[in-house]
Design an enzyme around this catalytic site. Structure first.
Site, PDB file in Angstrom:
ATOM      1  N   ASN A 172       4.791  -2.366  -0.700  1.00 50.12           N
ATOM      2  CA  ASN A 172       3.808  -2.945  -1.622  1.00 50.12           C
ATOM      3  C   ASN A 172       3.646  -4.404  -1.200  1.00 50.12           C
ATOM      4  OD1 ASN A 172       2.643  -4.463  -3.738  1.00 50.12           O
ATOM      5  ND2 ASN A 172       3.175  -2.894  -5.233  1.00 50.12           N
ATOM      6  N   GLU A 195      -1.134  -1.865  -3.197  1.00 54.73           N
ATOM      7  CA  GLU A 195      -1.678  -3.107  -3.748  1.00 54.73           C
ATOM      8  C   GLU A 195      -2.318  -3.978  -2.659  1.00 54.73           C
ATOM      9  OE1 GLU A 195      -0.656  -5.079  -7.538  1.00 54.73           O
ATOM     10  OE2 GLU A 195       1.394  -4.646  -6.940  1.00 54.73           O
ATOM     11  N   ASP A 235       5.198   2.808  -4.186  1.00 55.46           N
ATOM     12  CA  ASP A 235       5.738   2.047  -5.316  1.00 55.46           C
ATOM     13  C   ASP A 235       5.581   2.939  -6.540  1.00 55.46           C
ATOM     14  OD1 ASP A 235       6.276   0.404  -7.433  1.00 55.46           O
ATOM     15  OD2 ASP A 235       4.758  -1.105  -6.944  1.00 55.46           O
ATOM     16  N   ASN A 283       7.051   2.419  -9.500  1.00 57.33           N
ATOM     17  CA  ASN A 283       7.234   1.673 -10.746  1.00 57.33           C
ATOM     18  C   ASN A 283       8.231   2.355 -11.682  1.00 57.33           C
ATOM     19  OD1 ASN A 283       5.883  -0.926 -11.021  1.00 57.33           O
ATOM     20  ND2 ASN A 283       3.999   0.185 -10.582  1.00 57.33           N
ATOM     21  N   ASP A 334      10.578   1.287  -5.078  1.00 56.40           N
ATOM     22  CA  ASP A 334       9.841   1.801  -3.917  1.00 56.40           C
ATOM     23  C   ASP A 334      10.687   2.859  -3.210  1.00 56.40           C
ATOM     24  OD1 ASP A 334       7.485  -0.387  -3.658  1.00 56.40           O
ATOM     25  OD2 ASP A 334       9.355  -1.356  -4.287  1.00 56.40           O
ATOM     26  N   ASP A 337       6.468  -9.615  -3.635  1.00 55.13           N
ATOM     27  CA  ASP A 337       7.621  -9.430  -4.528  1.00 55.13           C
ATOM     28  C   ASP A 337       8.362  -8.117  -4.236  1.00 55.13           C
ATOM     29  OD1 ASP A 337       5.297  -8.239  -5.529  1.00 55.13           O
ATOM     30  OD2 ASP A 337       5.681  -8.768  -7.611  1.00 55.13           O
ATOM     31  N   HIS A 338       7.808  -7.295  -3.356  1.00 55.60           N
ATOM     32  CA  HIS A 338       8.476  -6.055  -2.915  1.00 55.60           C
ATOM     33  C   HIS A 338       8.927  -6.176  -1.457  1.00 55.60           C
ATOM     34  CE1 HIS A 338       7.010  -3.308  -6.236  1.00 55.60           C
ATOM     35  NE2 HIS A 338       6.174  -4.322  -6.376  1.00 55.60           N
TER      36      HIS A 338
END
Length: 257
Positions: A7, A34, A146, A148, A217, A249-250
């Site tokens: 991501n 994303e 991802d 979530n 992930d 951030d991933h």
DNA sequence: ATGGTTGCTTAGCAA
């Protein structure tokens, strides 16, 4: 065959880091989430100059998935292809050398009980139905993305803080269990059963330096693929700050079959 | 209890 998922939190913001990472890692395929651009704004030229084919399912501002691959895909599908019309670009499948490779960006869900939470639960059901409709668990399928969801507390640095969140709530964990129950192996967990490996750290509160992350992930493989697994890891290095560019951030997740 | 950060788009939303 090296397959990765990442991501990137905007392909335009991450272009330089992505190109560096591709050069260093050279995956056969990487599933991106994303990307946050429409197809026409995707940086095709730079990706192709790096030696990769880009298959893109973009969307303005939000979401958007892509798969970069060394070889040209034999087949491409965007979205679930179900009756439920959905404007959000969150699922993309390509066929590479007989292997089905899927990039999925599961909705975050915002807060338990919200409309977005209901959409997240419904989306997970549709993903399960999509797999069952299209494939068998005996076929070579690698579902990346991802999700979530942190599967269990081994995937969370501070489980008590997140217990009732959209990432850890029992309902979404049950949905993740059902998905895996169809016939998918979480390859990082198989290689690292002790857990405590994370793929996402909040940008705030020094979460990364404190290693207060969650594993959201995943690379999920049917058993014929998982049987050929030789390595699976999370590339924490890529989450580090420093230099001229900022990290997503991933962190990327990488598996070798 | 709040705010802390990043990205897209330009004040506010989404994550």
């Amino acid at each position: 065959m090296k397959i990765a998922t990442w991501n990137v939190n905007s392909i335009r913001a991450r272009e330089e880091r992505l190109l560096d990472w591709l050069e260093r890692t050279r995956p056969d395929a990487v599933c991106l989430q994303e990307i946050k651009v429409v197809d026409q704004a995707f940086p095709y030229a730079a990706i192709e100059a790096a030696g990769y084919q880009a298959t893109v399912f973009g969307q303005k501002t939000y979401n958007g998935v892509a798969i970069l691959s060394l070889n040209k895909p034999d087949d491409v599908q965007r979205g679930f292809g179900d009756d439920d019309d959905d404007a959000q670009a969150r699922l993309l499948r390509v066929k590479l050398g007989g292997v089905e490779v899927i990039s999925a960006y599961v909705p975050n869900g915002e807060s338990v009980g919200s409309d977005k939470w209901a959409y997240k639960l419904r989306w997970m059901r549709r993903l399960g139905e999509y797999l069952a409709r299209r494939f068998t668990a005996g076929a070579p399928v690698v579902l990346c993305g991802d999700f979530n969801v942190a599967r269990d507390d081994l995937d969370v640095a501070r489980p008590d803080d997140w217990a009732e969140s959209v990432l850890c709530h029992p309902e979404i964990r049950a949905a993740m269990d059902r998905l895996l129950g169809w016939g998918l192996v979480d390859v990082v967990r198989r290689r690292h059963p002790e857990g405590k490996l994370y793929s996402w750290w909040d940008y705030r509160n020094l979460a990364f330096p404190r290693n207060e992350g969650l594993r959201l992930d995943y690379i999920l493989a049917t058993e014929p693929m998982a049987a050929r697994l030789t390595d699976a890891a999370i590339d924490r290095q890529e989450r580090k700050s420093g230099g001229a560019t900022k990290p997503s951030d991933h962190a990327p997740v990488v598996a070798v079959f």
